[in-house]
Design an enzyme around this catalytic site. Structure first.
Site, PDB file in Angstrom:
ATOM      1  N   SER A   1       3.011   1.421   3.490  1.00 33.57           N
ATOM      2  CA  SER A   1       2.471   0.558   4.550  1.00 33.57           C
ATOM      3  C   SER A   1       0.961   0.704   4.685  1.00 33.57           C
ATOM      4  CB  SER A   1       3.121   0.872   5.896  1.00 33.57           C
ATOM      5  OG  SER A   1       2.941   2.243   6.224  1.00 33.57           O
TER       6      SER A   1
ATOM      7  N   ASP B   1      -1.429   4.973  15.309  1.00 33.26           N
ATOM      8  CA  ASP B   1      -0.194   5.337  16.013  1.00 33.26           C
ATOM      9  C   ASP B   1       0.250   6.740  15.642  1.00 33.26           C
ATOM     10  OD1 ASP B   1       1.808   3.282  13.685  1.00 33.26           O
ATOM     11  OD2 ASP B   1       0.488   5.002  13.399  1.00 33.26           O
TER      12      ASP B   1
ATOM     13  N   HIS C   1      -0.347   5.597  10.811  1.00 33.08           N
ATOM     14  CA  HIS C   1      -1.143   4.582  10.122  1.00 33.08           C
ATOM     15  C   HIS C   1      -2.617   4.698  10.486  1.00 33.08           C
ATOM     16  CE1 HIS C   1       2.986   2.857  10.308  1.00 33.08           C
ATOM     17  NE2 HIS C   1       2.707   2.612   9.034  1.00 33.08           N
TER      18      HIS C   1
END
Lengths: 265, 265
Positions: free
Chosen positions: B16, B201, B204
């Protein structure tokens, strides 16, 4: 042949306003499109700063796959934007100038390459969007010219004529037009704002201008090509939580395009 | 085969943190690289949110061109980044967890695909950069887990171990490592800052974190692969003012890669 597993692609073809559209600080429409389509479609920047349609046409003939190549290739180009005029519309004394009638025939020739069944590059799966050249702010641009020891080489009246020409080509060929010239000019008039709020230097878009263009492109896609709206295009490979639920993980990790199950767009 | 004239490519392969790296608002390293290399190299996002190296390895085998395809293709991949670990390093009860020894062998297997002359995907022209997983901020991430009704599933101690593992693989295989784990942890220590300044968060990267990674990648390229630094790579097609000066415009508008004069990178 692509050197790596190809995704379907969006091609952004144009001049400096396209070339600079990958600038994140400018919220360039290319960067925003590349992000919203991430893991769905590759967004390729084919912008060439300073170029006009005389130079664009021979480039496009090399960019596009032949009918034979399209058959041999796993991926396709669901969308291409064509975005010239900012240089074509320079005043006649400028070496970048292309007269309006030739700008029109060059643009039609580019569309014809893709849309005409007689063309060796005929590409029925490719959708096109024409983008009008943006307005020119003569106050800002004059300063740029003077800094270069030149006289003013662009006017908004010329930009308007080239924008109208693109709209005419759009109507004549049935190609959607993202009319950024009118969008910005309408905003100026309606909200009593200044062109300098949308342009970096009188010619190139700034972040505000690029955001307008990005939104305009998305609404054009929504209206005319909803099947390729980012929300309508699936991710390459499963969402990871779904991967946990499949019986055969290796099978789920096969790219459909390589397994000859092309995504029908 | 690419559906359009291929430029040489940089592949960003990861999870991600790579997938989200095209986000202009996050100053994602992918967006910044795509912009700095515009009109020079295509930067392709091959990020798969949530994926670990168990899933990455079979994907990579499809992403890379075979030796035969490399010969048949006009373009090449001068650089690929490999950026996993953020999910592999999840705690053992997590479905994303991959034990350290297998993370190491998976990563070495990915490098081996490219670097081993016995591999059918052997690609001597391809340069690699490994990126360590970033630090985890357990305070932030715990909140995310709780919001999902889960217990904390990542720790910075685990992230550190997986980062060290990547550095070990880098040393053992002679592959440059962009150690973003250490870079951020050093900054925290030295400047008395908090991890939350670099992470969205807790897992990330945010804009600060992405900017650190982008700068780290550019300095890794400068040190280890200066020949592909953006300043060292030429534009596709001439600068427009130079185009005015050539004898044969049409010839100057030929893409070298298509004319079989590959750019030697």
């Amino acid at each position: 042949m692509s050197s790596t597993h190809p995704y379907n692609q969006i091609i952004l073809f144009g001049d400096s306003i396209t070339q600079f559209s990958f600038d994140p600080e400018l919220c360039g429409f290319g960067a925003l499109l590349a992000n919203i389509y991430v893991r769905k479609l590759d967004v390729l920047n084919r912008g060439f700063s300073g170029y006009n349609t005389d130079w664009a046409l021979p480039i496009l003939k090399q960019l596009l796959p032949s009918i034979k190549e399209q058959k041999e290739t796993a991926n396709s180009i669901p969308l291409m934007t064509i975005f010239f005029g900012a240089n074509d519309g320079a005043l006649p004394f400028s070496p970048q100038h292309v007269p309006l009638d030739r700008f029109k025939s060059n643009t039609k020739a580019m569309i014809d390459l893709v849309k005409n069944p007689e063309s060796p590059l005929y590409n029925p799966k490719m959708r096109l969007i024409l983008i009008t050249p943006p307005p020119i702010n003569e106050v800002q641009w004059r300063k740029q010219c003077e800094n270069n020891g030149e006289k003013l080489n662009r006017t908004n009246e010329a930009a308007r004529a080239y924008a109208e020409c693109i709209k005419e080509v759009g109507r004549e060929t049935g190609t959607p037009v993202a009319d950024i010239w009118s969008k910005i000019m309408d905003k100026i008039g309606r909200d009593d704002r200044d062109l300098s709020e949308f342009l970096l230097d009188g010619l190139h878009l700034n972040a505000n201008g690029y955001k307008e263009l990005y939104n305009l492109l998305l609404s054009t896609i929504t209206e005319r090509y909803p099947e390729i709206h980012p929300d309508a295009v699936g991710y390459e490979l499963p969402y990871w939580r779904d991967l946990l639920a499949v019986d055969n993980t290796l099978e789920a990790l096969q790219f459909p395009l390589l397994a000859n199950k092309p995504t029908e767009i």
